[in-house]
Design an enzyme around this catalytic site. Sequence first.
Site, short mmCIF file in Angstrom:
data_model
loop_
_atom_site.label_atom_id
_atom_site.label_comp_id
_atom_site.label_asym_id
_atom_site.label_seq_id
_atom_site.Cartn_x
_atom_site.Cartn_y
_atom_site.Cartn_z
N HIS A 461 -5.97 -9.18 36.57
CA HIS A 461 -7.39 -9.40 36.83
C HIS A 461 -7.78 -10.87 36.66
CE1 HIS A 461 -7.90 -4.96 36.57
NE2 HIS A 461 -8.67 -5.28 37.58
N GLU A 695 -6.84 4.23 44.17
CA GLU A 695 -5.91 3.38 43.41
C GLU A 695 -4.77 4.20 42.83
OE1 GLU A 695 -8.77 0.32 41.15
OE2 GLU A 695 -9.53 2.35 41.31
N ASP A 719 -3.90 -1.77 42.08
CA ASP A 719 -3.52 -0.65 41.21
C ASP A 719 -2.63 0.34 41.96
OD1 ASP A 719 -4.47 -1.06 38.58
OD2 ASP A 719 -6.51 -0.93 39.37
N CYS A 765 -9.56 -3.30 49.44
CA CYS A 765 -10.19 -4.36 48.64
C CYS A 765 -9.22 -4.95 47.61
CB CYS A 765 -11.45 -3.86 47.95
SG CYS A 765 -11.14 -2.55 46.78
C1 PEP Z 1 -7.39 -2.81 43.01
O1 PEP Z 1 -6.90 -2.12 42.12
O2 PEP Z 1 -6.77 -3.14 44.04
C2 PEP Z 1 -8.75 -3.32 42.87
C3 PEP Z 1 -9.34 -3.94 43.86
O3 PEP Z 1 -9.35 -3.15 41.67
P1 PEP Z 1 -9.06 -4.10 40.42
O4 PEP Z 1 -8.15 -5.20 40.89
O5 PEP Z 1 -10.35 -4.60 39.93
O6 PEP Z 1 -8.38 -3.17 39.48
MG MG Z 2 -8.13 -1.40 40.48
#
Ligand code: PEP
Ligand code: MG
Length: 829
Positions: A461, A695, A719, A765
Amino acid sequence: MIGIVAVSHSHMLAHTAVALAGEMLGGQPVRIEIAAGLDEQTFGTDAVAVSEAIAAADSGDGVLVLMDMGSAVLSAELALDLLADDRRVRLCAAPFVEGLIAAAVSASGGADLDEAAAEASNALAGKQTHLDAVAVADVGSAPFGTSENGEVQRAAEITREIEWNGRGFAVAESGLVSRAEFVVDNPHGLHARPAARLVGAVRGLDSSVLLGNLTTGAGPAPASSLSRIAALGALAGHRLEVAATGADAAEAVDRVLALAARHFDEAPGLVTEAASVARGTGPLPASPGIGIGPSWQLAAAQFDTTDLDDPGRAETPAGERRRLDAAINRVRAEIDRLRVTAGTEAGIFEAHQVLLDDTEVLDAVHSRISSGAGAAHAWARVLDDGAAELDRLPDEYQRARAGDLRAVRNQVLAELTGRATRSVSRAGVLVAADLTPAQAAALDPAQVTGIVLANGSPTAHSTILVRAHGIPAVVGAGRRVLETAAGTTVALDGQTGALAIDPEPAVLAEFTERAVAQRLQRAAALVAAGQPAVTRDGMTVHVAANISDLADATAAVRNGADLAGLVRTEFLFLGRADAPSIDEQEQAYRALAEALDGRKLILRTLDVGGDKPLPYIEQPPEANPFLGMRGIRLTLARPELLRDQLTAIGRVAADHPVGVMFPMVTQLSELLAARHMLSEVVPPDIPLDIGIMVEVPATAAKTAAFADHVDFLSIGTNDLTQYAMAAERGNESLGSLADPLDPGVLHLIDMVSRAATGRARVAVCGEAAADPAAAPILLGLGVHELSVGPPSIPLVKAAVRELDSTSCRALATRALTCSSAEEVRALIP
Ligand code: PEP
Ligand code: MG
């Protein structure tokens, strides 16, 4: 009789070695205690277990401790600190197996501590004498001592032709021998890793290769033997000679010289070339762009004991004890996370863990709290006293441990006071071990020209935030980058992973040129960024922004975002002592919506847990936080958090285009529970798009069950990849596994898109959406929205405009038949 303690990383190794020693005993049985492995299967050492073993082995005549290597030594040293009286304990540097046997035999014969230690320390002598004799014979007859066909022949050949005299190789018939000199410029000399590269370089050649150290006279060592190369003692700056015979002699010498010129594929002065960067090895590209500037490091938060600001102080000593326990647990979880990514450097974190569990420290802190002190003050005072005591010790190693104590002190204080997140930005390239998401969020892109992380991974993150800020970064660069002196010029390429520390002028000029070229390319893409992204054959792709705060929202608009496809609302909840109120949240979401100026805002509900713990949510430590209480699991268990957030979102949705998205959904029942709560707090006439993040692989496989209950599905490839590949997203040593273009992950995306067709929109995303290589495959699989960090939007739009949807579908179909991400990447033109 003295007792013995065997300390090893491996439970099985220690038990076997002790059994072997037991076989040798003729006299009295000897008390041998074992402290080995974290459990029967897990390698590791534990200082508390070592101290208990010492106590158990001590019958009054003293205890000799034998260790294998690395953290076994560290744990044994820490164990001494844990003992009330360590005067009768001796840590012995003898080799583990040989020493254990020698010590046991002598103890059984009645030796005292000194005698047993001396016996153990001499235990290598027999083997050494034997092998030295063989080695001497080797040089005279068959240097490789092998009976394999050809080797003996070559060995005889080479010794006829070459002789090492300490000042170089004396060559009888020079025509048959190739030789050359080179200088070792690796900062730590020819240690195991570069030596292994050397062995690998000459393997398979029809040649016998010898090395000698011209600086010290040590040698000769066959280049086929790792241990003999190590015995050359080749340090940085030493001159070595290589000599080879046989049909491939010239090739062998060329390879050794080429390897030496490449610093044995290490980074002398920490220079790595882009060409040597592969996923999972060396610095990994993490955030595109060229970063150049003087290096600086994050100063640890300073906590002055006399002026400790502790906003969350509880009313009672019991409350303060609970706060302290919770803060220690969070630090423990964070250290666990760092230990996973620290690889061979994990020892330092083990030491920190031990300090957190130190009962003497905890007792002293608890007693101060009971007498009315706040947890922060009590903790600071006790740890300060401990560090001051260590400062006074004569031994340099022990003095250095005061630093560990202060690091742990500050980490717990940062948690207690909610100041864990503050970091100050400075101009130049930030060099750090790792960043927490909150630290990354606090960096100022106007000042920070680049980031080099010793640990970290591309989908952590913190890295995502760095990317969102548009700060070029490389991660997984290794602990040695931390030795970079403040102010040293650092240049990095976040697209390729190339990193140069204190580069030569020519190298610096190359980085600068690349920076200019990239800026021009970006500028061209930016001109058209406000236009829709339409493929050559007319398919419109929404290019959305992943945002976390107002600055991101403004950047999203500036970079041409069609909407905000993912608002990571957790960053509103991080770095503070309590949760934001409904009003506060409403204000923050409304500000984002206003900045987006009519573009849709998709707010993801709080996704904490995993690598994003919150100070005010008490969570028991979890062995696998990524498989634990995170995302919707946590907010359904803490419904007041979710209810407040949905209320705030509903208020903004009354007058702005808004969507809400639930993270980490695994079961339909979770979605239905969240929707039910939404219906309780948001009036039905308020328009609100509802979606889930996909995810979890099981969710992808069950898309049909969810599709009629949502307006959209947004695939979180970060994820989804970690769960599908069983490769934790923060673990840089698994970089090559955690590739979202693995066909296994692509099949999951394909499942989602097929099951959702005609029922719900499909977006991506995760970070894969911003990967130029991934875009054609994702579009070919039926994805119609790519949500990326704001700085990536212009280039993603430009890339989409070059694509043709029919070719994308053909490419995706082929990608699904591949067996690896490498094969998939090779398909991409
Ligand atoms: C993901 O898991 O791809 C996502 C966009 O969420 P995060 O990276 O915030 O876990
Ligand atoms: Mg995620």
